[in-house]
Write an enzyme that holds these catalytic residues in place. Structure first.
Site, PDB file in Angstrom:
ATOM      1  N   SER A 142       0.690  -1.472  -0.245  1.00  0.00           N
ATOM      2  CA  SER A 142       0.176   0.036   0.425  1.00  0.00           C
ATOM      3  C   SER A 142       0.470   1.155  -0.190  1.00  0.00           C
ATOM      4  O   SER A 142       2.126   1.277   0.284  1.00  0.00           O
ATOM      5  CB  SER A 142      -0.455   0.341   1.500  1.00  0.00           C
ATOM      6  OG  SER A 142      -1.482   1.175   1.141  1.00  0.00           O
ATOM      7  N   TYR A 155      -1.996  -1.175  10.176  1.00  0.00           N
ATOM      8  CA  TYR A 155      -1.611  -1.929   8.867  1.00  0.00           C
ATOM      9  C   TYR A 155      -0.771  -1.256   8.071  1.00  0.00           C
ATOM     10  O   TYR A 155      -0.014  -1.471   7.910  1.00  0.00           O
ATOM     11  CB  TYR A 155      -3.215  -1.130   8.516  1.00  0.00           C
ATOM     12  CG  TYR A 155      -3.524  -1.089   7.012  1.00  0.00           C
ATOM     13  CD1 TYR A 155      -4.215  -1.832   6.194  1.00  0.00           C
ATOM     14  CD2 TYR A 155      -3.266   0.041   5.655  1.00  0.00           C
ATOM     15  CE1 TYR A 155      -4.447  -2.891   4.990  1.00  0.00           C
ATOM     16  CE2 TYR A 155      -3.533  -0.186   4.621  1.00  0.00           C
ATOM     17  CZ  TYR A 155      -4.105  -1.284   4.004  1.00  0.00           C
ATOM     18  OH  TYR A 155      -4.362  -1.791   3.322  1.00  0.00           O
TER      19      TYR A 155
END
Ligand code: NAD
Length: 260
Positions: A142, A155
């Site tokens: 990401s 995350y």
């Protein structure tokens, strides 16, 4: 670039980004295994691709379960004759500030993103090395593999960790022609992101529209979401690339949100 005669496993491929990668691989000639926690959705996605079941297979897999990963990868290899491409994509998001982040939720996040990547990689590498025809391992990172955002501690931690895993696999796999890379998308409007918009609006005390404009897309060059197809085309390029020249890298696909 095509994937004719290649076998690809995509985790979390019953929805969103993974589903589009599975479709793109299938359309470019691969035999595709759709591995997901949600078996019914995986079966529906596989049927959509290939009602005959010859080139698309649904596999029930919780990527945090060593047993399910080993069994699932073995089933794919048995049906399609080995594995050439792994896309470790399954993932979830849980948002909260660090000071009140639940420990169980933290562990769940790391397990899905990091344990899942490790277990699927280990199972596939054994096969790829034994087959002797190389391979490509792709991790779904990401922009949060490079940057942080508020409320996303596990995350961000896990997505940074995938870069380290990819670099290690790139070094170990090179002798076997196995490459490892990370794709780092910006925000893509999948169920994972749709769920976050109201959650972030509540946490930050702003409107949902402001979350989209002023949080998610604020630093892009054009205020645009990245699409599932943008990510799938990058995954195709990485899967089909022919040599070890492109390994140990992370490619950011984010409308310029993060520039490296
Ligand atoms: P999604 O919610 O549409 O799809 C995720 C899929 O993963 C679902 O089918 C779900 O059933 C599956 N899954 C969840 N837990 C699992 C488990 N334990 N084992 C197996 N499968 C499991 O989400 P998405 O947006 O397509 O996300 C896919 C990946 O892309 C994730 O790793 C996510 O972090 C990453 N990503 C997403 C975005 C975005 O903006 N959507 C941006 C960057 C990275």
């Amino acid at each position: 670039m095509n994937l004719n005669d290649k076998v690809a496993v995509v985790t979390g491929a019953a929805s969103g980004i993974g589903k589009q990668i599975a479709r793109t691989y299938f359309d470019n000639g691969a035999k595709v295994a759709i591995a997901d926690l949600d078996l019914a959705a995986a079966q529906a996605a596989a049927r959509e691709l290939d009602p005959s079941g010859e080139r698309a297979l649904a596999v029930a897999m919780d990527v945090t379960s060593e047993e399910q990963v080993e069994a699932g990868i073995a089933a794919v290899a048995a049906k399609f004759g080995g594995i050439d491409v792994l896309v470790s994509n399954a993932g979830i998001q849980i948002v909260n500030p660090v000071e009140s982040f639940d420990f169980g939720a933290w562990k769940k996040m790391l397990a899905i993103h990091l344990d899942g990547a490790f277990l699927t990689t280990r199972a596939c590498l054994k096969l790829m090395y034994a087959q002797g025809r190389g391979g490509s391992v792709i991790y779904m990172g990401s922009v949060h593999s490079k940057e942080a955002s508020k409320l996303k501690a596990p995350y961000v931690t896990a997505k940074h960790g995938l870069v380290g895993l990819a670099k290690t696999v790139a070094k170990e796999g090179a002798a076997h022609g196995v490459r490892a890379n990370v794709i780092c998308p910006g925000f893509v409007r999948t169920p994972l992101v749709e769920k976050q918009i109201p959650e972030q609006a509540r946490e930050l005390g702003i409107s949902e529209d402001e979350v989209v404009k002023n949080v998610m897309l604020k630093d892009t060059v054009d205020g645009e979401f990245t699409t599932v197809d943008d990510v799938a085309q990058t995954a195709l390029f990485l899967a089909a690339f022919p040599t070890n020249a492109l390994t140990g890298q992370s490619i950011v696909v984010s409308h310029g949100w993060f520039m490296q």
